[in-house]
Design an enzyme around this catalytic site. Structure first.
Site, PDB file in Angstrom:
ATOM      1  CE  LYS A 176      -1.830   2.925   1.827  1.00  0.00           C
ATOM      2  NZ  LYS A 176      -1.561   4.491   1.382  1.00  0.00           N
ATOM      3  CD  GLU A 251      13.101   1.379   7.910  1.00  0.00           C
ATOM      4  OE1 GLU A 251      12.988   2.139   7.005  1.00  0.00           O
ATOM      5  OE2 GLU A 251      13.919   0.274   7.989  1.00  0.00           O
ATOM      6  CB  CYS A 285      13.145   9.656   7.866  1.00  0.00           C
ATOM      7  SG  CYS A 285      13.908   8.406   6.950  1.00  0.00           S
ATOM      8  CD  GLU A 387       9.575  13.479  10.751  1.00  0.00           C
ATOM      9  OE1 GLU A 387       8.270  13.318  11.077  1.00  0.00           O
ATOM     10  OE2 GLU A 387      10.256  12.911  10.393  1.00  0.00           O
TER      11      GLU A 387
HETATM   12  P1  NDP Z   1       2.134   8.622   7.128  1.00  0.00           P
HETATM   13  O1  NDP Z   1       2.235   7.955   8.316  1.00  0.00           O
HETATM   14  O2  NDP Z   1       1.124   9.548   7.086  1.00  0.00           O
HETATM   15  O3  NDP Z   1       1.828   7.692   5.949  1.00  0.00           O
HETATM   16  C1  NDP Z   1       2.712   6.330   5.985  1.00  0.00           C
HETATM   17  C2  NDP Z   1       2.031   5.398   5.205  1.00  0.00           C
HETATM   18  O4  NDP Z   1       1.024   4.960   5.938  1.00  0.00           O
HETATM   19  C3  NDP Z   1       1.131   5.966   3.859  1.00  0.00           C
HETATM   20  O5  NDP Z   1       1.106   4.964   2.976  1.00  0.00           O
HETATM   21  C4  NDP Z   1      -0.368   6.113   4.447  1.00  0.00           C
HETATM   22  O6  NDP Z   1      -1.304   6.103   3.737  1.00  0.00           O
HETATM   23  C5  NDP Z   1      -0.294   5.008   5.558  1.00  0.00           C
HETATM   24  N1  NDP Z   1      -1.324   5.071   6.629  1.00  0.00           N
HETATM   25  C6  NDP Z   1      -1.886   6.200   7.228  1.00  0.00           C
HETATM   26  N2  NDP Z   1      -2.547   5.955   8.076  1.00  0.00           N
HETATM   27  C7  NDP Z   1      -2.675   4.483   8.258  1.00  0.00           C
HETATM   28  C8  NDP Z   1      -3.287   3.488   9.116  1.00  0.00           C
HETATM   29  N3  NDP Z   1      -3.945   4.022  10.069  1.00  0.00           N
HETATM   30  N4  NDP Z   1      -2.987   2.327   9.059  1.00  0.00           N
HETATM   31  C9  NDP Z   1      -1.945   1.707   8.175  1.00  0.00           C
HETATM   32  N5  NDP Z   1      -1.392   2.954   7.174  1.00  0.00           N
HETATM   33  C10 NDP Z   1      -1.611   3.948   7.203  1.00  0.00           C
HETATM   34  O7  NDP Z   1       3.575   9.286   6.830  1.00  0.00           O
HETATM   35  P2  NDP Z   1       4.102  10.049   5.583  1.00  0.00           P
HETATM   36  O8  NDP Z   1       3.404   9.446   4.281  1.00  0.00           O
HETATM   37  O9  NDP Z   1       3.341  11.533   5.873  1.00  0.00           O
HETATM   38  O10 NDP Z   1       5.304  10.035   5.403  1.00  0.00           O
HETATM   39  C11 NDP Z   1       6.187  11.100   6.310  1.00  0.00           C
HETATM   40  C12 NDP Z   1       6.705  10.412   7.565  1.00  0.00           C
HETATM   41  O11 NDP Z   1       7.439   9.082   7.220  1.00  0.00           O
HETATM   42  C13 NDP Z   1       7.942  11.273   8.304  1.00  0.00           C
HETATM   43  O12 NDP Z   1       7.454  11.232   9.608  1.00  0.00           O
HETATM   44  C14 NDP Z   1       9.048  10.641   8.010  1.00  0.00           C
HETATM   45  O13 NDP Z   1       9.908  10.889   8.933  1.00  0.00           O
HETATM   46  C15 NDP Z   1       8.501   9.289   7.993  1.00  0.00           C
HETATM   47  N6  NDP Z   1       9.743   8.475   7.303  1.00  0.00           N
HETATM   48  C16 NDP Z   1      10.728   7.532   7.915  1.00  0.00           C
HETATM   49  C17 NDP Z   1      11.418   6.844   7.365  1.00  0.00           C
HETATM   50  C18 NDP Z   1      12.388   5.932   8.200  1.00  0.00           C
HETATM   51  O14 NDP Z   1      12.976   5.271   7.334  1.00  0.00           O
HETATM   52  N7  NDP Z   1      12.726   5.999   9.395  1.00  0.00           N
HETATM   53  C19 NDP Z   1      11.784   7.231   5.794  1.00  0.00           C
HETATM   54  C20 NDP Z   1      10.903   8.119   5.284  1.00  0.00           C
HETATM   55  C21 NDP Z   1      10.098   8.494   6.101  1.00  0.00           C
HETATM   56  P3  NDP Z   1      -1.874   7.437   2.990  1.00  0.00           P
HETATM   57  O15 NDP Z   1      -0.688   8.460   3.009  1.00  0.00           O
HETATM   58  O16 NDP Z   1      -2.101   7.049   1.538  1.00  0.00           O
HETATM   59  O17 NDP Z   1      -3.084   8.075   3.668  1.00  0.00           O
END
Ligand code: NDP
Length: 484
Positions: A176, A251, A285, A387
């Protein structure tokens, strides 16, 4: 079929409309225009995809490492052959300049497949002779259907960081991707058959996290979830998956310190700090969003840093000299701007940036923001603690080693840090005392795929990379064999 305007789900090798028959608008962040429609999937699509992945698991999990390795190498070759198309699409969907999408994202996608294609040919299992009669050996079994959920900042890069090891170790997957950046994931599916990957091994479900992501996390037949995203969403994933005792790799977010000592290689530090602050619009990130500079170097650093930032070109992602494109969405731009306003309210000074750059008319509705530097904030202020995930850094000074270690650790996150010094003792002391998963000494974002990658505290659970990925994507069975 997938078209440029409508992205359907990919299940069991077929392009299928979502059960809801509803679609989400997908925006080009540089222009603010809708350029495709994405399947708005729900639990029914997830159920269908999991069923296909379960069926495919029966045979894929029995294939030899050589067989899987060849197919993953082939997949890497096909992506490489199409690298320009992938990079342009990623750039259009995510906003980053296309050459960064090519050199950073797509290069890494290819590398991940080649890395795990090679790794499975060289992995060894434990065997311990116990006594004259008995020995123990470890069998590794693929876990089953892996649920893979990825964010929007490094779309195909992070998704394939999960797909490559999952497939290499014999699992099948239901993915997803982020609703904001699904285009390259769809394009990727177009190559699977040619690489010889059987139907049902990779299934791609598009839509929102709240509906499709949540259904995947809760699905009883998905024993493993690898999730990359925000820390708050990570908490939900833990809660939603608890019922079924799933294997989890999370992550999550970061608020990474970039610690600069006066004895560092100044030129290298300055050039790298520009990148670690603003590469990918600061939407990585691992970006070093809290810059700490030793007091004696502080004023000089600020002057030089600001001068260099003024040279960074923000604008059209299709141009080779553009360093920063737009942020991912209108909502995210608003969130980042509100953090800048909060910094002002909390006594911070916006040393540069904070506004919208002046751009050609075609980008007037794009989500652009200038690189922004904030000084004068207290350690406990919102922008020093939360963040921001955009082109915004804070800069502060420090006097002693102990002081900067305490400040660096004084947040709820613990993902990574950079330390700039030519003194090995200083470097080792800082590295030993930081509560983060990765410390770069005199560099940033240098990634060796064999090393454990992950975070502490609110930055995540578990490690992936090399044998750590093997541990995550396999179940170990210890067999104690005794002769009669
Ligand atoms: P989100 O947490 O909003 O979303 C991440 C993914 O999770 C998306 O595909 C999202 O879907 C999905 N999602 C949202 N809600 C749910 C749920 N309740 N259950 C399951 N899946 C869900 O993060 P962002 O996309 O905004 O990404 C940014 C964040 O990711 C930052 O905090 C960044 O630091 C972190 N990140 C961490 C990394 C690491 O390696 N530690 C690397 C890169 C980013 P959708 O967006 O389609 O609604």
């Amino acid at each position: 079929m997938m078209t440029t305007t409508k992205v359907l789900n990919f299940i069991d090798g077929q392009w299928l409309a979502p059960k809801s028959n509803e679609y989400l608008e997908n925006f080009n962040p540089a222009t603010g225009e809708v350029f495709s429609l994405l399947a708005d999937s729900d639990h029914r699509d997830i159920d269908q995809a999991v069923e296909a992945a379960q069926k495919a698991f029966k045979s894929w999990s029995k294939t030899s490492p050589e067989d899987r390795s060849q197919k993953l190498y082939k997949l890497a070759d096909l992506i490489e052959k199409n690298i320009d198309d992938f990079a342009k699409l990623e750039s259009k969907d995510q906003g980053k300049p296309w050459y960064i999408a090519k050199q950073m994202d797509m290069a890494r996608v290819i590398k991940s497949f080649r890395f795990f294609a090679g790794a499975i040919l060289h992995s060894e299992n434990e065997c311990n002779v116990m006594d004259a009669e008995s020995m123990n050996y470890v069998l590794r079994k693929p876990v089953g259907v892996a649920g893979l959920i990825s964010p929007w900042n490094l779309p195909l890069y992070l998704l394939t960081w999960k797909i490559a090891p999952a497939l290499a170790f014999g699992n099948t997957v239901v993915c997803k991707p982020s609703e904001f950046t699904s285009m390259t994931a769809a394009k990727f599916c177009e190559l699977l058959a040619e690489a010889g990957i059987p139907n049902g091994v990779v299934n791609m479900i598009f839509g929102t996290g709240a509906k499709a992501g949540d259904a995947l996390v809760k699905h009883p037949k998905v024993p493993l979830i690898s999730f990359t995203g925000g820390s708050e969403t990570g908490k939900k994933v833990i809660q939603s998956s608890a019922e079924h005792f799933k294997k989890l790799s999370l992550e999550l977010g970061g608020k990474n310190p970039n610690i600069i000592f006066a004895d560092c290689d100044y030129k290298k530090m300055l050039a790298t700090t520009l990148r670690s602050s603003f590469l990918n619009q600061g939407e990585i990130c691992l970006c070093g969003s809290r810059i700490y500079v030793e007091e004696s170097l502080y004023e000089k650093f600020l002057q030089d840093f600001v001068r260099e930032i003024k040279e960074l070109k923000v604008g059209d992602p299709s141009q080779k000299d553009t360093f920063m494109g737009p942020l991912i969405s209108a909502q995210h731009l608003e969130k980042v701007q509100s953090m800048i306003n909060t910094a002002r309210d909390e006594g911070g000074k916006i040393l540069m940036g904070g506004g919208r750059p002046e751009l050609a008319a075609q980008f007037s509705k794009g989500y652009f923001l200038e690189p922004t530097v904030i000084v004068g904030l207290a350690e406990n202020s919102t922008c020093m603690q939360r963040e921001i995930f955009g082109p915004v850094v804070t800069v502060s000074s420090f006097k002693t080693l102990d002081e900067v270690i305490e400040k660096a650790n004084g947040v709820s996150y613990g993902l990574s840090a950079s330390v700039w010094t030519s003194n090995l003792n200083t470097a080792q002391t800082v590295a030993k005392n930081l509560d983060v998963g990765t410390v770069w000494i005199n560099s940033w974002m240098k990634r060796d795929l064999r090393v454990p990658f992950g975070g502490m505290k609110a930055s995540g659970l578990g490690r992936e990379g090399g044998r750590h990925s093997m541990d995550f994507y396999t179940e170990m069975v210890n067999v104690c064999l005794t002769t009669t």
